[in-house]
Design an enzyme around this catalytic site. Structure first.
Site, PDB file in Angstrom:
ATOM      1  N   HIS B 352       0.817  -1.213   0.000  1.00  0.00           N
ATOM      2  CA  HIS B 352       0.000   0.000   0.000  1.00  0.00           C
ATOM      3  C   HIS B 352       0.854   1.266   0.000  1.00  0.00           C
ATOM      4  O   HIS B 352       0.527   2.250   0.664  1.00  0.00           O
ATOM      5  CB  HIS B 352      -0.965  -0.020   1.184  1.00  0.00           C
ATOM      6  N   CYS B 353       1.950   1.217  -0.753  1.00  0.00           N
ATOM      7  CA  CYS B 353       2.817   2.387  -0.902  1.00  0.00           C
ATOM      8  C   CYS B 353       3.404   2.872   0.414  1.00  0.00           C
ATOM      9  O   CYS B 353       3.887   3.993   0.514  1.00  0.00           O
ATOM     10  CB  CYS B 353       2.105   3.557  -1.577  1.00  0.00           C
ATOM     11  N   ALA B 354       3.299   2.063   1.473  1.00  0.00           N
ATOM     12  CA  ALA B 354       3.926   2.454   2.738  1.00  0.00           C
ATOM     13  C   ALA B 354       5.087   1.494   2.947  1.00  0.00           C
ATOM     14  O   ALA B 354       5.070   0.640   3.809  1.00  0.00           O
ATOM     15  CB  ALA B 354       2.926   2.391   3.881  1.00  0.00           C
TER      16      ALA B 354
END
Ligand SMILES: Cc1ncc(COP(=O)(O)O)c(C=O)c1O
Lengths: 144, 398
Positions: B352-354
């Site tokens: 999730h792009c984290a």
């Protein structure tokens, strides 16, 4: 090959993949490969001597298709010459990409012959073959 | 609620990927189609009827956004292409000029890439220090940890209002107070919260606020940067061209327009801005508190039901938003999402792009359900049933 048998082979290689875990050894060549559009991510390392593949290890996080394909590819390539390995990999990629291919060269890798029915899984199946290609290229350039 | 407004739902998809982008209601799409089929024209450049109509509708949206987040002045509302551009504009248009070597920017490891990378680049370019506020054992951001991380050198705190993986709701009122008392700039990434939680930029003492249209039932390609007027006046544009200049001469002299127009070079996404205005009207017509309460009840129901399944690991049971991160024990998240797709359930698998949250979570990839107002208990029942049968996952995905 029967679908149930194929599934069993894939599942077995996913749950008990061969040679999982890397080691620190400079005689191996290490490459990472990942899919930009999905989350599979694997490292692969290979050792070749006198044109023959002696050992391949891998590690990473990847889905059932990708992990099992990595395991089966490793089994298929250890002990092969670099030329044979290249042929097997090209042939495997041709199968996944729905081109003409030679069934006899594939061995257990034939379990992925239907993967094209799920187009978004093709890249999962192809990922380990990309790692092998990258490593073979390094070896080829070293020889020159 | 309001399912009839979302024609996609008639096709039977169970859409649980609202954190990535939300579905669009008819009113949003219709207004955009109206612009394209009834009065297409550029803004600020024509004296004919359609151009004047476009101007009017386009400018009105600034007013709608201003009221929605309780800004003081329409000049505090900048149209951008999305949250990502908004944060980049803040980092490179403002902070690059006003921060000095060794000034500290506080973020945390659960932030989205768009609120990490711009700061890391500034760290390389001008020598600021990016510091990570530690997360607690639930991977949440606490006021206590924020206070402990602040030093005399802290100049900026930049956090998501709601994190896109853990879904914890940060207490922006409280953080705003701390920032005010210590003279720290407060940047809020509202991408995940803007259509689920009431935001009041004045009350929370926010210096800059960023969000995207497409995560609030509006179109892709448009977003908002809010900035306090005096700060935006000091901010440099990142794009130069038509529309944003007062004058320019062959000798090299030029004068730019004032905020917000100086940031909006070139032809903007006109239809999208119009759609964004409609999305906000849609949210207001239902009431954001009502939306929030409904989604939270749904999440609690989902947690309750999924907790009954022994091999489901839930990572953020208690966070007060419609986001739930989970895994099926021993199954790679992508295999789970491929499996759920067979039930026509859309979820997200991944990091999730984290990408730095893995340091804390000890697991890189999770499945994420993110809810929106049109989701229902019945849809959750389908998910629960599918996950109860998860011993069949490999029969389906292989
Ligand atoms: C918390 C958070 N911030 C920022 C963004 C970036 O939004 P956009 O891609 O619309 O610019 C996202 C998108 O996933 C997000 O979840």
């Amino acid at each position: 090959m029967d679908k149930e048998i194929k599934r069993a082979i894939i599942l077995d290689n996913y749950q008990n993949p061969i040679n999982k875990g890397l080691k620190k050894d400079d005689s191996y060549i290490l490459k990472n490969t990942n899919n930009e559009s999905c989350i599979d991510n694997i490292d692969m390392m290979m050792k070749a001597e006198n044109g023959v593949i002696k050992d391949i290890l891998f590690d990473g996080e990847a889905c059932a298709i990708c992990t099992s394909a990595t395991s089966i590819i490793i089994k298929s390539l250890i002990g092969k010459t670099l030329d044979e390995a290249e042929k097997i990999i090209t042939n495997y990629q041709d199968m996944i990409n729905e081109k003409d291919y030679d069934k006899d060269l594939l061995g257990e890798l034939i379990v992925y012959e239907d993967i094209c029915m799920q187009p978004n899984r093709k890249k999962c199946a192809l990922l380990p073959s990309n790692a092998v290609e990258k490593i073979l290229e390094v070896i080829r350039n070293e020889k020159k | 609620m309001n399912r009839d407004d979302f024609p996609i739902l008639k096709d039977g998809v169970i859409y649980f990927d609202n954190g990535a982008t939300t579905l669009k209601p008819n009113c949003v799409v219709n207004e955009m189609v109206n612009y394209y089929t009834k009065y297409t024209s550029n803004i600020h450049r024509g004296d004919y009827d359609n151009a004047m109509k476009t101007n009017e509708v386009y400018d009105k949206v600034r007013e709608i956004v201003k009221d929605f987040i309780n800004a003081k002045d329409i000049r505090e509302i900048v149209y951008t292409s999305g949250a990502t551009e908004s944060i980049n504009l803040v980092a490179f248009g403002f902070f690059k000029k006003y921060l000095k070597k060794d000034d500290e920017v506080l973020i945390n490891k659960a932030e989205h890439a768009s609120n990490v990378l711009p700061w890391l680049v500034l760290e390389k370019e001008i020598g600021i220090k990016v510091k990570y506020i530690p997360l607690d054992e639930n991977h949440e951001l606490t006021i206590d940890n924020i206070e402990k991380t602040i030093t005399d050198k802290t100049k900026v705190i930049s956090v998501a209002h709601i994190s896109n993986v853990i879904g914890d709701v940060r207490n922006i009122d409280e953080i705003g107070k701390i920032c005010k008392s210590k003279n720290i700039y407060f940047v809020v990434d509202a991408a995940q919260s803007i259509s689920h939680y009431k935001i009041d930029v004045e009350k929370s003492n926010i210096s800059f606020l960023a969000f995207s249209g497409h995560k609030m039932m509006g179109p892709t390609g448009v977003g908002i940067l809010y900035g306090k007027k005096d700060l935006l006046e000091k901010t440099d544009p990142l794009k130069y061209g038509g529309g944003m200049n007062q004058s320019f001469e062959s000798n090299g002299d030029y004068i730019l327009k004032t905020t917000p127009i100086k940031f909006e070079a070139g032809t903007p996404p006109i239809a999208e801005v119009i759609g964004l205005g409609e999305a906000i009207k849609f949210i207001k017509s239902i009431g954001i508190e009502k939306i929030h309460d409904y989604e939270l009840k749904l999440k609690e129901y989902m947690v309750e039901e999924l907790s009954k399944i022994p091999n489901i690991i839930l990572y953020n049971k208690n966070s007060k938003s419609g986001i739930l991160a989970f895994n099926v024990e021993g199954v790679f998240s992508q295999d789970t999402s491929v499996y759920l797709n067979h039930y026509n359930i859309a979820i997200r698998a991944g990091n999730h792009c984290a990408k730095i949250l893995k340091d804390d979570l000890e697991i890189k990839n999770t499945c994420r359900v993110s809810l929106c107002l049109y989701n229902t208990k019945e849809e959750i029942d389908v998910l629960v049933k599918a996950l109860k049968n998860s011993k069949d996952i490999f029969k389906v995905v292989i």
